[in-house]
Design an enzyme around this catalytic site. Structure first.
Site, mmCIF file in Angstrom:
data_model
loop_
_atom_site.group_PDB
_atom_site.id
_atom_site.type_symbol
_atom_site.label_atom_id
_atom_site.label_comp_id
_atom_site.label_asym_id
_atom_site.label_seq_id
_atom_site.Cartn_x
_atom_site.Cartn_y
_atom_site.Cartn_z
ATOM 1 C CG LEU A 142 -1.748 1.171 1.413
ATOM 2 C CD1 LEU A 142 -3.165 1.312 0.393
ATOM 3 C CD2 LEU A 142 -2.433 0.979 2.784
ATOM 4 N N PRO A 145 6.810 5.529 -1.158
ATOM 5 C CG PRO A 145 8.877 5.397 -3.217
ATOM 6 C CD PRO A 145 7.443 4.759 -2.764
ATOM 7 N N GLY A 148 2.355 7.579 2.574
ATOM 8 C CA GLY A 148 2.888 6.983 3.921
ATOM 9 C C GLY A 148 1.101 6.371 4.435
ATOM 10 N N GLY A 357 24.221 -0.724 32.862
ATOM 11 C CA GLY A 357 24.963 -0.931 31.439
ATOM 12 C C GLY A 357 24.590 -2.123 30.231
ATOM 13 C CD GLU A 380 -0.529 -3.861 9.765
ATOM 14 O OE1 GLU A 380 -1.904 -4.373 10.207
ATOM 15 O OE2 GLU A 380 0.317 -5.370 9.444
ATOM 16 C CB THR A 382 2.139 6.259 12.884
ATOM 17 O OG1 THR A 382 0.424 6.729 12.165
ATOM 18 C CG2 THR A 382 2.963 5.922 11.917
#
Length: 396
Positions: A142, A145, A148, A357, A380, A382
């Protein structure tokens, strides 16, 4: 999770009363996935993550277990289970590897799901048995570039040419774009910004003009393959059109409703994996003469993680129950996806903090959970898009 008959509607909130015991099928799948992950996934986690390697052979084995067509009816070669079993499987996979879980989710909910829910009988018989068995790996396209969340402005087009369609353009961030044997792609067949101007097509690997380029350098879910699809005068027969011309966008929105349950379930798994690793570490790690779990600063973090994980699971199974009944679950799927994905990030972050750490190194699992979790708030839809969906629903 067993679902009682009673369904309640209160204002805008749709929910189903549940008891919280896993059913027999869920328990079987849960143990099966745990055993498989322990043997086939865990030993290779660091290698796949480091090399950004998509283990196609492992996907094939998951197909042998029936997990690549988990809710596809047996008549089409699937396992014939419900979304309850599907959610259970994704949670267990997510606890071990978000990348493998994402690949299973994308294969089931997007490519296979689109053909199952919207394909013709001929298309179902032709493709579903191979997808469900793992003989075929599925992709779904879907995003482009430059488009979105704004999918209505897609530029990839299909133009009718006799009994065929000619597709030109590109799709981006496509799971299994390189290895996929079958790709369901959404392309423009009408005017820009026309919701009835988009159609869905099945494009098979090896079709002349159809190629893919792998996307490297991802933060997380690195064991799941991501690629850009390129269409250069790709000729597709009209028989590969899914449904009617112009209905692709409507189909895609329905597919994404179910897909959000997938990402919610995967998020629950990643969150639970981070939480359980944190509990284990906090019980074993000693400072000032006692396990750090006994310090309130750590124990309260664990309490917050546990609460949010449980809430995420309840929201996700509620959305799955509605999906099983064929009820509208746009709002509930968005609740689950939004809350569970943000919970996964929170749990990954807290796991790193608890391990200090050590959590910042690849020797311990916390940093991978955090890296994998971040994708859940993006893919799918945001978190911001989920808020758009939710607000639209509650303000109707």
């Amino acid at each position: 999770m067993q679902i009682a008959i009673t369904k309640t509607k209160h204002k805008n909130l749709n929910y189903i009363k549940m008891n919280f015991d896993l059913n027999e099928n869920q328990l079987m799948i849960q143990q099966m996935v745990r055993d498989f992950a322990e043997k086939e996934i865990k030993p290779h986690l660091l290698e796949w993550d480091e090399k950004e390697h998509f283990p196609v052979d492992v996907m094939k084995k998951l197909g042998d277990l029936g997990l690549l067509g988990i809710y596809v009816p047996e008549e089409y070669g699937g396992s014939g289970f419900s979304y309850d079993e599907y959610v259970t499987a994704l949670i267990e996979l997510g606890k071990v590897c978000g990348g493998i879980g994402l690949s299973v989710a994308a294969h089931n909910s997007l490519c296979t799901g689109h053909i199952y829910y919207h394909g013709s009988e001929e298309q179902k018989k032709r493709f579903l048995p191979k997808l469900a068995s793992g003989e075929f790996i599925g992709a779904w396209g879907l995003t482009e570039p430059n488009t979105g969340s704004d999918a209505m402005r897609m530029k990839t087009t299909a133009v009718k040419d006799g009994d065929d369609w000619i597709i030109n353009g590109a799709k981006n961030w496509i799971t299994h774009g390189l290895s996929g044997d079958v790709s369901v792609v959404l392309v423009r067949t009408g005017e820009l910004l026309d919701s009835k101007g988009i159609s869905a097509f099945i494009v098979e690997k090896g079709t002349p003009g159809f190629s893919a380029v792998q996307i490297k350098g991802k933060l997380g879910v690195r064991a799941s393959e991501t690629a850009e699809l390129i269409f250069d005068n790709v000729r597709v027969p009209n028989a590969n059109l899914i449904g009617e011309v112009g209905m692709g966008f409507v189909q895609a929105m329905q597919i994404l409703d179910g897909g959000r349950i997938s990402i919610a379930a995967l998020s629950c798994g990643v969150a639970r994996g981070a939480y359980e690793a944190s509990v284990k570490y906090a019980k074993e790690r000693e400072q000032f003469g006692k396990p750090i779990a006994q310090f309130q600063g750590i124990s309260f973090k664990l309490a917050d993680m546990a609460t949010n994980v449980k809430a995420s699971e309840l929201l996700t199974f509620n959305a799955a129950a509605l999906k099983n009944k064929g009820a509208k679950m746009t709002e509930e799927g968005a609740y689950a996806k939004y809350f569970a994905s943000e919970t996964a990030v929170m749990c990954g972050n807290e796991a790193v903090q608890i391990m200090g750490g050590y959590g910042y190194t690849r020797e311990y699992p916390a940093e991978k959970f955090l890296r994998d979790a971040k994708l859940m708030t993006i893919g799918e839809g945001t978190s911001e898009i989920q808020k758009v969906v939710i607000s639209r629903e509650i303000l109707k």
